[in-house]
Design a protein around this motif. Structure first.
Motif, PDB file in Angstrom:
ATOM      1  N   ALA A  88       0.876  -1.176   0.000  1.00  0.00           N
ATOM      2  CA  ALA A  88       0.000   0.000   0.000  1.00  0.00           C
ATOM      3  C   ALA A  88       0.907   1.219   0.000  1.00  0.00           C
ATOM      4  CB  ALA A  88      -0.906  -0.005   1.227  1.00  0.00           C
TER       5      ALA A  88
ATOM      6  N   VAL B 242       1.312   5.312  -0.262  1.00  0.00           N
ATOM      7  CA  VAL B 242       0.473   6.473   0.012  1.00  0.00           C
ATOM      8  C   VAL B 242       1.238   7.749  -0.318  1.00  0.00           C
ATOM      9  CG1 VAL B 242      -1.031   7.604   1.688  1.00  0.00           C
ATOM     10  CG2 VAL B 242      -0.540   5.175   1.938  1.00  0.00           C
TER      11      VAL B 242
ATOM     12  N   ASP C  67       1.028  14.253  -0.487  1.00  0.00           N
ATOM     13  CA  ASP C  67       1.038  15.449  -1.323  1.00  0.00           C
ATOM     14  C   ASP C  67      -0.139  16.337  -0.981  1.00  0.00           C
ATOM     15  OD1 ASP C  67       2.990  15.874  -3.673  1.00  0.00           O
ATOM     16  OD2 ASP C  67       2.684  13.693  -3.680  1.00  0.00           O
TER      17      ASP C  67
ATOM     18  N   VAL D 256      10.162  10.774   3.283  1.00  0.00           N
ATOM     19  CA  VAL D 256       9.739   9.812   2.270  1.00  0.00           C
ATOM     20  C   VAL D 256      10.973   9.336   1.499  1.00  0.00           C
ATOM     21  CG1 VAL D 256       7.387  10.655   1.919  1.00  0.00           C
ATOM     22  CG2 VAL D 256       9.254  11.692   0.633  1.00  0.00           C
TER      23      VAL D 256
ATOM     24  N   THR E  50       9.179   6.267   3.403  1.00  0.00           N
ATOM     25  CA  THR E  50       9.246   5.577   4.686  1.00  0.00           C
ATOM     26  C   THR E  50       8.370   4.340   4.608  1.00  0.00           C
ATOM     27  OG1 THR E  50       9.643   7.603   5.934  1.00  0.00           O
ATOM     28  CG2 THR E  50       8.756   5.750   7.168  1.00  0.00           C
ATOM     29  N   GLY E  51       8.936   3.199   5.002  1.00  0.00           N
ATOM     30  CA  GLY E  51       8.180   1.944   4.965  1.00  0.00           C
ATOM     31  C   GLY E  51       7.935   1.408   6.361  1.00  0.00           C
TER      32      GLY E  51
ATOM     33  N   VAL F 122       4.006   2.068   2.564  1.00  0.00           N
ATOM     34  CA  VAL F 122       5.132   2.935   2.222  1.00  0.00           C
ATOM     35  C   VAL F 122       4.625   4.287   1.736  1.00  0.00           C
ATOM     36  CG1 VAL F 122       5.345   1.956  -0.118  1.00  0.00           C
ATOM     37  CG2 VAL F 122       7.321   3.047   0.936  1.00  0.00           C
ATOM     38  N   THR F 123       5.243   5.351   2.244  1.00  0.00           N
ATOM     39  CA  THR F 123       4.856   6.705   1.810  1.00  0.00           C
ATOM     40  C   THR F 123       5.862   7.206   0.776  1.00  0.00           C
ATOM     41  OG1 THR F 123       6.163   7.694   3.579  1.00  0.00           O
ATOM     42  CG2 THR F 123       3.813   7.344   4.010  1.00  0.00           C
ATOM     43  N   TRP F 124       5.388   8.104  -0.053  1.00  0.00           N
ATOM     44  CA  TRP F 124       6.256   8.777  -1.019  1.00  0.00           C
ATOM     45  C   TRP F 124       5.634  10.139  -1.288  1.00  0.00           C
ATOM     46  CZ3 TRP F 124       4.785  10.055  -6.176  1.00  0.00           C
ATOM     47  CH2 TRP F 124       3.485   9.652  -6.516  1.00  0.00           C
ATOM     48  N   ALA F 125       6.277  10.938  -2.124  1.00  0.00           N
ATOM     49  CA  ALA F 125       5.703  12.237  -2.485  1.00  0.00           C
ATOM     50  C   ALA F 125       6.272  12.676  -3.818  1.00  0.00           C
ATOM     51  CB  ALA F 125       6.010  13.281  -1.417  1.00  0.00           C
ATOM     52  N   SER F 126       5.537  13.542  -4.513  1.00  0.00           N
ATOM     53  CA  SER F 126       5.999  14.013  -5.816  1.00  0.00           C
ATOM     54  C   SER F 126       7.054  15.107  -5.656  1.00  0.00           C
ATOM     55  CB  SER F 126       4.821  14.561  -6.620  1.00  0.00           C
ATOM     56  OG  SER F 126       4.327  15.737  -6.009  1.00  0.00           O
ATOM     57  N   TRP F 127       7.094  15.754  -4.474  1.00  0.00           N
ATOM     58  CA  TRP F 127       8.001  16.893  -4.318  1.00  0.00           C
ATOM     59  C   TRP F 127       9.458  16.467  -4.089  1.00  0.00           C
ATOM     60  CZ3 TRP F 127       8.977  15.567   0.712  1.00  0.00           C
ATOM     61  CH2 TRP F 127       7.895  15.170   1.519  1.00  0.00           C
TER      62      TRP F 127
END
Lengths: 218, 167
Positions: free
Chosen positions: A19, A21, A24, A61, A63-64, B162-167
């Protein structure tokens, strides 16, 4: 994102799910193109209010967190690179993390990478009042920004950064919404340098065996 | 000295209250609760406290006043009986609730923008302490098509969150 798709294809038959996420503030508008391009078959979610980072006390980020079949955390927040696109900056090779992930997908909590409760508790970030207030200031800043009040949002983003200086998310997301030099007197790279470079920005995950006899209950 | 200050305040209050009897100053405010924004047309901001009607309380937060306390579904927080008047009061035929006193009671952080009269209420202590039980905090979020997914949908599977971001 292509990296997650690749590891998902490899491990999905082991009763394993990803998953992801997106953290933003502008939600699908900013994160959408990346998701669409990756054609994910795992679960790709949009968290425009940074809810997951807030609930799990995440500060950067990617981060898992590993969550077992019973909904229990078995590895806490850590830098989670599944490909080497940022290796030049991070200095982190994704292979050890990927191997650990595959080991856990296959063996479940018998994997040496699944941590004991005792070890997890040592590593868990405790949500103190400052961290909680920082999240509220950041959330207020996001709301003001989204309702057309960037100027009024900035002092709240700054307050969030002050109260939780470990959070890179609060810095980078705020910088991305305005001109960092003009509004914050700094840049992302300056901040990374101030903190001690990319090793401080992306601390390598602790992949030492977690299942030593001392550690694991019989 | 304290008494002198109090009577000066009382005098000012009388002057102030004269045009709008019994209600103090009412203003339009924005409340963000559980990340949902609500406009409140008549709220009282007084000395760092925020009083809203119980109708607005229900609309903005989902919480209701019940005999056993301040409740939403199975969740109930008893109001300390000795400090009742700090939480609830009746004025001009309505019941008013002090959202700041309640936030303090449940250890909920508050961020406020005075100029824009916007109040953000963060995670209560019961929402924050979940993590220390090592149970993964649940959440519900949309995918690109708007379909909602909960973490608990994956119960029975191993999950890499898991997190991510476009920035």
């Amino acid at each position: 994102m292509p990296g997650w798709q690749a590891i998902y294809e490899r491990l999905k038959d082991h009763n394993f799910e990803i998953a992801s996420v997106a953290q933003d503030t502008n939600g699908g508008k900013d994160a959408g193109p990346w998701i669409t391009a990756a054609h994910p078959t795992y679960t790709a979610l949009i968290g425009e209010k940074h809810l997951v980072s807030k609930l799990y006390n995440m500060v950067n980020v990617p981060t898992g967190v590993w969550i077992d079949e019973h909904g229990k955390i078995v590895r806490p927040n850590e830098v989670a690179f599944v490909d080497d696109r940022f290796k030049n900056f991070s200095g982190l090779d994704s292979a050890p993390y990927l191997n650990a992930l595959a080991d856990w997908a296959e063996k479940g909590n018998q994997s040496i990478y699944a941590m004991s409760e005792e070890r997890l508790r040592e590593k868990l970030t405790v949500n103190n009042p400052d961290i909680a207030l920082a999240a509220a200031e950041f959330g207020l800043g996001e709301h003001l920004y989204k309702s057309g009040h960037l100027t009024e949002a900035i002092p709240h983003f700054k307050e969030a950064q002050r109260l939780n200086p470990k959070s890179w998310n609060y810095k980078r997301q705020a910088y991305a919404l305005s001109d960092a030099m003009r509004d914050y007197g700094t840049t992302f790279m300056d901040e990374v340098e101030k903190a001690g470079g990319s090793k401080a920005y992306y601390p390598p995950p602790d992949l030492s065996p977690a299942g030593s006899p001392r550690d694991k209950k019989p | 000295m304290m008494k002198g200050r109090l009577s000066a305040c009382a005098f000012l209050l009388v002057l102030w209250a004269a045009p709008i009897p019994a209600q103090g100053r009412q203003a339009k405010v924005t409340i963000i609760y559980d990340d949902k924004a609500s406009e409140i047309n008549a709220a009282n901001e007084e000395a760092g406290h925020l009083w809203i009607t119980t109708v607005d309380l229900k609309r903005a937060t989902g919480f209701e006043l019940k005999p056993q306390g301040v409740c939403r579904d199975e969740l109930c927080f008893p109001v300390p009986s000795v400090r009742q008047e700090g939480f609830v009061r009746k004025r001009s035929g309505k019941t008013w609730f002090n959202l700041v006193a309640f936030a303090n009671l449940v250890q909920q952080p508050i961020a406020q923008d005075e100029g824009l009269r916007t109040w953000y209420f963060g995670l209560r202590s019961d929402q924050r302490e979940g993590l220390s039980s090592l149970k993964a905090p649940d959440f519900m979020l949309p995918d690109m098509s708007g379909r909602l997914h909960s973490l608990s949908d994956f119960r029975g599977k191993k999950v890499l969150l898991v997190t991510w971001a476009s920035w």
